[in-house]
Design a protein around this motif. Sequence first.
Motif, mmCIF file in Angstrom:
data_model
loop_
_atom_site.group_PDB
_atom_site.id
_atom_site.type_symbol
_atom_site.label_atom_id
_atom_site.label_comp_id
_atom_site.label_asym_id
_atom_site.label_seq_id
_atom_site.Cartn_x
_atom_site.Cartn_y
_atom_site.Cartn_z
ATOM 1 N N PHE A 193 59.510 48.161 8.287
ATOM 2 C CA PHE A 193 58.043 48.134 8.336
ATOM 3 C C PHE A 193 57.459 48.474 6.973
ATOM 4 N N CYS A 238 61.321 42.154 8.540
ATOM 5 C CA CYS A 238 61.300 41.828 9.972
ATOM 6 C C CYS A 238 62.717 41.780 10.551
ATOM 7 N N ALA A 281 60.159 38.694 5.508
ATOM 8 C CA ALA A 281 61.169 38.234 6.473
ATOM 9 C C ALA A 281 62.337 39.210 6.539
ATOM 10 N N TRP A 322 64.228 43.974 13.555
ATOM 11 C CA TRP A 322 64.889 43.308 14.688
ATOM 12 C C TRP A 322 66.271 43.906 14.948
ATOM 13 N N VAL A 364 57.587 45.399 4.845
ATOM 14 C CA VAL A 364 56.524 44.441 5.188
ATOM 15 C C VAL A 364 55.201 44.884 4.571
#
Length: 380
Positions: A53, A32, A29, A36, A56
């Motif tokens: 990235f 991400c 999260a 964003w 993640v």
Amino acid sequence: MLWDAILAGLQGMVAGTAQFTLQHWIMIAIGCVMMWLGVAKNLEPLLLVPIGFGAVLVNVPGTGLMEGHGFLKALYDAGIITELFPILIFIGIGAMTDFGPLLENPRILLFGAAGQFGIFLTLLLALGLGFTQLEALAIGIIGACDGPTAIYVTTNYAPHLLGSVSVAAYSYMALVPILQPPIMRALTTDAERQIVMPTVKRSVSKTTKLVFPIMVTGFTAVVAPLGTPLMGMLMLGNLFREVGGLDRLAKTASNELGNIVTLLLGLTIGATMQADQFLNIKTLGIFALGLIAISLDTVMGVLFGKLMCFLTGGKVNPLIGAAGISALPMAARVVQNEGQRYNKKNHLLMHAMGANTGGQVGSIMAAAIMLSIVNALGIH
């Protein structure tokens, strides 16, 4: 037969999902959110998107990306452990930096020095909170708002903090337009913010621009030799820019080389954000201290600007002190925007760029001096 294969695949997917823990989901999260911020809010997308990235990817269980022959582990070993990525980044930064505004008014270099005081104040605070001397050194350098320098210092002296320190440094650099203006307004009056400074003249000779990087590199080598790799590469890139016949090298350093290394650096920084290493109280403390560091750097820069305003009889707009950090050219743009907000005739960009480039040099010198002290005292 087909049904059995499909069923086996679904069972494998369920088993794989079961390996995810709450910590993994939290880090995914966070990755991400960073992406964003880069895409939707345009906050340093070249850095935050690959970092997010990478975070993640590395938090998907069973990929082995940071183990054995994993490709992110290979990039980390080749570019971070060897300090290659941050050093190469400085060649590109140097090729993009115009030291002209600084050389037009060398006294403005003092703003770059004042903007580093937050580093030392945060270092003392980190020591008071129980961090080791080397950890405090790495945390303090976050205040320079200079990601490559933070990575270089942390890799050398506190590699276990690399993920949290580098992410904090780049995150706060991206948030400069949000963090600095409230501090600038709180410390200055309406009258001070409206001070109009004279237009910067373009009178620096070509010879001066060529001699400057050589002199700065030599000075660093004598005063704080451990900072020579960073300062030397910064000034080499600047020489590419200023020497007329090296346009191709300057463009390559500032474009292709800079973009490739930024991508690889971002991915490898994200790869250090593994849940089991990143989610702990120490990381939260580092982020809090990093925020204090950049805030103190801004405070000290603006206060020095107020002092210069007083000493010059109101000829210096204190807002330019906020550009004394190393977030080039973002901090200079923040100063320009704030100046225009209170006086449409106020054009502070070139003055702020002088302070900003001074901050770039100042952050490397501050790190180099601290590294030399650590080396001289034999601290391990």
